[in-house]
Design an enzyme around this catalytic site. Structure first.
Site, PDB file in Angstrom:
ATOM      1  N   ARG A  11     -24.059   7.060 -32.730  1.00  0.00           N
ATOM      2  CA  ARG A  11     -24.441   6.851 -34.134  1.00  0.00           C
ATOM      3  C   ARG A  11     -23.821   7.829 -35.124  1.00  0.00           C
ATOM      4  O   ARG A  11     -23.958   7.648 -36.325  1.00  0.00           O
ATOM      5  CB  ARG A  11     -25.968   6.883 -34.246  1.00  0.00           C
ATOM      6  N   TYR A  43     -38.558   8.134 -16.271  1.00  0.00           N
ATOM      7  CA  TYR A  43     -38.693   7.131 -17.335  1.00  0.00           C
ATOM      8  C   TYR A  43     -39.624   6.005 -16.928  1.00  0.00           C
ATOM      9  O   TYR A  43     -40.422   5.513 -17.722  1.00  0.00           O
ATOM     10  CB  TYR A  43     -37.326   6.537 -17.702  1.00  0.00           C
ATOM     11  N   ASP A  74     -26.215   2.034 -20.787  1.00  0.00           N
ATOM     12  CA  ASP A  74     -27.348   2.959 -20.786  1.00  0.00           C
ATOM     13  C   ASP A  74     -27.847   3.140 -19.362  1.00  0.00           C
ATOM     14  O   ASP A  74     -27.685   2.250 -18.528  1.00  0.00           O
ATOM     15  CB  ASP A  74     -28.486   2.447 -21.670  1.00  0.00           C
ATOM     16  N   ARG A 109     -23.485  -1.849 -34.748  1.00  0.00           N
ATOM     17  CA  ARG A 109     -24.772  -2.011 -34.074  1.00  0.00           C
ATOM     18  C   ARG A 109     -25.864  -2.571 -35.002  1.00  0.00           C
ATOM     19  O   ARG A 109     -26.884  -3.059 -34.519  1.00  0.00           O
ATOM     20  CB  ARG A 109     -25.248  -0.642 -33.536  1.00  0.00           C
ATOM     21  N   ARG A 167     -21.951  10.952 -25.262  1.00  0.00           N
ATOM     22  CA  ARG A 167     -22.347  10.151 -26.435  1.00  0.00           C
ATOM     23  C   ARG A 167     -21.228  10.070 -27.472  1.00  0.00           C
ATOM     24  O   ARG A 167     -21.498  10.029 -28.669  1.00  0.00           O
ATOM     25  CB  ARG A 167     -23.604  10.715 -27.105  1.00  0.00           C
TER      26      ARG A 167
HETATM   27  C1  LIG Z   1     -31.451   9.915 -20.899  1.00  0.00           C
HETATM   28  C2  LIG Z   1     -30.349   8.919 -21.165  1.00  0.00           C
HETATM   29  C3  LIG Z   1     -30.490   7.646 -21.792  1.00  0.00           C
HETATM   30  N1  LIG Z   1     -29.227   7.075 -21.812  1.00  0.00           N
HETATM   31  C4  LIG Z   1     -28.316   7.924 -21.258  1.00  0.00           C
HETATM   32  C5  LIG Z   1     -29.002   9.067 -20.796  1.00  0.00           C
HETATM   33  C6  LIG Z   1     -28.377  10.187 -20.022  1.00  0.00           C
HETATM   34  C7  LIG Z   1     -27.694  11.167 -20.903  1.00  0.00           C
HETATM   35  C8  LIG Z   1     -28.637  12.053 -21.649  1.00  0.00           C
HETATM   36  O1  LIG Z   1     -29.285  12.902 -21.024  1.00  0.00           O
HETATM   37  O2  LIG Z   1     -28.694  11.897 -22.886  1.00  0.00           O
HETATM   38  C9  LIG Z   1     -26.882   7.709 -21.042  1.00  0.00           C
HETATM   39  C10 LIG Z   1     -26.096   7.022 -22.077  1.00  0.00           C
HETATM   40  N2  LIG Z   1     -26.518   6.280 -23.157  1.00  0.00           N
HETATM   41  C11 LIG Z   1     -25.450   5.808 -23.844  1.00  0.00           C
HETATM   42  C12 LIG Z   1     -24.277   6.191 -23.156  1.00  0.00           C
HETATM   43  C13 LIG Z   1     -22.919   5.639 -23.560  1.00  0.00           C
HETATM   44  C14 LIG Z   1     -21.721   6.370 -23.387  1.00  0.00           C
HETATM   45  C15 LIG Z   1     -21.529   7.607 -24.241  1.00  0.00           C
HETATM   46  O3  LIG Z   1     -21.935   8.695 -23.790  1.00  0.00           O
HETATM   47  O4  LIG Z   1     -20.900   7.489 -25.311  1.00  0.00           O
HETATM   48  C16 LIG Z   1     -24.664   6.984 -22.080  1.00  0.00           C
HETATM   49  C17 LIG Z   1     -23.801   7.721 -21.063  1.00  0.00           C
HETATM   50  C18 LIG Z   1     -25.479   5.002 -25.078  1.00  0.00           C
HETATM   51  C19 LIG Z   1     -26.651   5.118 -25.959  1.00  0.00           C
HETATM   52  N3  LIG Z   1     -27.953   5.049 -25.581  1.00  0.00           N
HETATM   53  C20 LIG Z   1     -28.745   5.146 -26.689  1.00  0.00           C
HETATM   54  C21 LIG Z   1     -27.935   5.273 -27.853  1.00  0.00           C
HETATM   55  C22 LIG Z   1     -28.415   5.379 -29.305  1.00  0.00           C
HETATM   56  C23 LIG Z   1     -29.185   4.203 -29.776  1.00  0.00           C
HETATM   57  C24 LIG Z   1     -28.421   3.106 -30.467  1.00  0.00           C
HETATM   58  O5  LIG Z   1     -27.197   2.949 -30.328  1.00  0.00           O
HETATM   59  O6  LIG Z   1     -29.064   2.323 -31.163  1.00  0.00           O
HETATM   60  C25 LIG Z   1     -26.600   5.247 -27.385  1.00  0.00           C
HETATM   61  C26 LIG Z   1     -25.357   5.297 -28.208  1.00  0.00           C
HETATM   62  C27 LIG Z   1     -30.210   5.078 -26.680  1.00  0.00           C
HETATM   63  C28 LIG Z   1     -30.893   5.962 -25.706  1.00  0.00           C
HETATM   64  N4  LIG Z   1     -30.885   5.790 -24.347  1.00  0.00           N
HETATM   65  C29 LIG Z   1     -31.610   6.808 -23.770  1.00  0.00           C
HETATM   66  C30 LIG Z   1     -32.103   7.642 -24.807  1.00  0.00           C
HETATM   67  C31 LIG Z   1     -32.963   8.873 -24.606  1.00  0.00           C
HETATM   68  C32 LIG Z   1     -31.648   7.117 -26.019  1.00  0.00           C
HETATM   69  C33 LIG Z   1     -31.835   7.686 -27.403  1.00  0.00           C
HETATM   70  C34 LIG Z   1     -32.893   7.022 -28.179  1.00  0.00           C
HETATM   71  C35 LIG Z   1     -32.883   7.475 -29.622  1.00  0.00           C
HETATM   72  O7  LIG Z   1     -32.351   8.538 -29.932  1.00  0.00           O
HETATM   73  O8  LIG Z   1     -33.408   6.695 -30.432  1.00  0.00           O
HETATM   74  C36 LIG Z   1     -31.726   7.005 -22.312  1.00  0.00           C
END
Ligand SMILES: Cc1c2[nH]c(c1CCC(=O)O)Cc1[nH]c(c(CCC(=O)O)c1C)Cc1[nH]c(c(CCC(=O)O)c1C)Cc1[nH]c(c(C)c1CCC(=O)O)C2
Length: 362
Positions: free
Chosen positions: A37, A160, A82, A46, A33
Site C-alpha cells: 500500500r 492465526y 498471502d 486494489r 511487502r
Molecule cells: C503475517 C503475514 C500475513 N501475510 C504475510 C505475513 C508474513 C509476513 C509478515 O510477518 O508480515 C505475508 C505476505 N502478505 C503479502 C505478501 C506479498 C508479497 C510482498 O511481500 O510484497 C506477503 C509475503 C501481501 C499483503 N497482505 C496484506 C496486505 C495489505 C492489505 C491490502 O493489500 O489490502 C498485503 C499487500 C494483508 C495482510 N496479511 C496479513 C496481515 C497481518 C496483513 C495486514 C493487514 C492490515 O495491515 O490491514 C497476514
C-alpha cells in the site's frame, strides 16, 4: 515433480548467487511487502476489490508483483499472495477487514475443532490459483530477476487459526501449547504436510526461491520454539529439498523467524540456505552466531525509511560493513508500512547497490 515450463533466461542472478554464498558485483536487495500500500499504483489497483479475491486472480497477482519492479531496481520479485491462503485451503473462512486486518469468523477453539479441517488438502485444486499466478509472473518478468514464492510457517498459521486474527499476546494460541500439546502437534503436523506440497507446487510452477515466514516466533520462548516451531521448520526444508533433489532442482530456501534471535544458531543449521533477520540483531553478532554456515538477509529497521535520504544511506553503509558483502541479501527487518515514501525506498535500494559496489572494490 518436473518443471514443464520453458521460462525466459534469467538476466540478474545476484540474488540467487548471494543465497548460495557466491560472490556478486553488488549486494542484492528486495523488500518484504514491496508489493504493497505504500505504492499509489497498488492502492489504485486494489481499490474496491476484496483482498482474497485479488489473491485468487493470477492476472492481478502478476500485476501487483511487477509494480514495484517498474519503479525500483530490486534484485528479486516476491509473488503477491498471502500466508492465510493455507487455512482457507484447509476449509477455514478468512476475510481481510479494512482497518482490522485478517479475520477468521470461526477460529479454532478446542482440539475437537481440528475435525472440521480438511484432513487431506489437494493443493492443485485448492491453491492452483497461486501456482497459475507464479507461472504467469515468471513469464512476464522476462528473466529480469528471480521470483520468490513463500508460505507461512506452521506455528504462525496455527496462531492465526486459533486467535482468529492479529494479537499482541497470542494467548489463545499459546494456551493450546501448554494445555493441549498433543492437539497442537497434530495441527502443526497437518499444516507442515500442506506447506510441503504447497512449496513443491510453487517450484513446479516457476518459483526460483522460497521464503518461510515464522512471523510469530517472538511470542515463543526458547523452550517452546524448540518444541513447536523449529522441528517443523526443519521438516519443511528437508522434505522440500529431498523431493527437489530427486528431480535435479536446486531452489534456495529462506527462513525468517521474526524476533526469534534466541533460535539463531539452530536456524542456521536447519537446512535453509538463508536466515532472515529482524532489526533487533546486530549484523556482526548475527554473523558470529551463524558461523558462516548460511547467507543472511535483512535487517534494516523499516522505520529508518522515515529518515532523510542521506541518513538512510549512512545506515545502509553501516549495515553492509557489518554483514560484509558476501552471502548477504539486503532487506528490511520486516515489511514496508503503508505510510512510507516510495522515494525513500528507492534511496534504500540505491544505497545498497552503490555502497556494496564500493566496498567490493576496496
Ligand atoms: C503475517 C503475514 C500475513 N501475510 C504475510 C505475513 C508474513 C509476513 C509478515 O510477518 O508480515 C505475508 C505476505 N502478505 C503479502 C505478501 C506479498 C508479497 C510482498 O511481500 O510484497 C506477503 C509475503 C501481501 C499483503 N497482505 C496484506 C496486505 C495489505 C492489505 C491490502 O493489500 O489490502 C498485503 C499487500 C494483508 C495482510 N496479511 C496479513 C496481515 C497481518 C496483513 C495486514 C493487514 C492490515 O495491515 O490491514 C497476514
Amino acid at each position: 515433480m518436473f518443471c514443464l515450463h520453458y521460462f525466459p533466461k534469467l538476466k540478474n542472478d545476484t540474488f540467487l548467487c548471494a543465497c548460495h554464498g557466491q560472490e556478486t558485483n553488488h549486494v542484492p536487495v528486495w523488500c518484504m511487502r514491496q508489493a504493497g500500500r505504500y505504492l499509489p499504483e497498488f492502492r489504485e489497483f486494489r481499490a474496491g476489490k476484496d483482498f482474497f479475491e485479488t489473491c485468487r486472480s493470477p492476472a492481478a497477482c502478476c500485476e501487483l508483483t511487477l509494480q514495484p519492479l517498474r519503479r525500483f531496481p530490486f534484485d528479486a520479485a516476491i509473488i503477491f499472495s498471502d500466508i492465510l491462503v493455507i487455512p482457507q485451503a484447509m476449509g477455514m473462512d478468512v476475510q481481510m477487514v479494512a482497518g482490522k486486518g485478517p479475520t477468521f469468523p470461526e477460529p479454532l477453539k478446542e482440539p475437537e475443532d481440528l475435525l472440521l479441517l480438511q484432513p487431506k488438502v489437494d493443493v492443485n485444486k485448492e491453491l492452483g490459483y497461486v501456482f497459475k499466478a507464479i507461472t504467469l509472473t515468471r513469464h512476464k518478468l522476462d528473466g529480469k530477476v528471480p521470483l520468490i514464492g513463500f508460505t507461512g510457517a506452521p506455528w504462525t498459521l496455527m496462531a492465526y487459526m486459533i486467535e482468529g486474527g492479529g494479537s499482541t499476546t497470542h494467548s489463545k494460541a499459546k494456551r493450546w501449547l501448554y494445555r493441549h500439546p498433543e492437539a497442537s502437534h497434530k495441527l502443526l503436523k497437518m499444516l507442515t504436510d500442506v506447506i510441503v506440497e504447497y512449496l513443491l507446487g510453487q517450484v513446479a510452477a516457476g518459483a526460483q526461491a522460497l521464503q518461510v515466514f515464522e512471523s510469530h516466533a517472538g511470542c515463543l520462548g526458547p523452550v517452546e520454539f524448540q518444541e513447536f516451531s523449529l522441528p517443523y521448520l526443519r521438516d519443511i526444508a528437508r522434505k522440500v529439498k529431498d523431493q527437489l533433489k530427486e528431480s535435479g532442482q536446486d531452489v534456495p530456501m529462506i527462513v525468517f523467524a521474526k524476533d526469534g534471535h534466541y533460535g539463531l544458531e539452530d536456524l542456521s543449521q536447519s537446512h535453509y540456505e538463508v536466515v532472515g533477520l529482524d532489526w533487533t540483531i546486530d549484523p556482526r553478532s548475527a554473523r558470529e552466531r551463524t558461523g558462516g554456515k548460511v547467507s543472511l538477509q535483512g535487517n534494516m529497521d523499516p522505520c529508518a525509511l522515515y529518515a532523510p535520504k542521506e541518513r538512510i544511506s549512512e545506515i545502509v553503509k553501516k549495515m553492509l560493513e557489518g554483514f560484509g558483502t558476501r552471502g548477504y541479501i539486503a532487506n528490511l527487518g520486516h515489511g514496508l508500512y503503508p505510510d512510507m515514501d516510495p522515494e525513500n525506498v528507492g534511496a534504500f535500494v540505491e544505497a545498497v547497490h552503490t555502497h556494496s559496489r564500493h566496498l567490493n572494490l576496496k
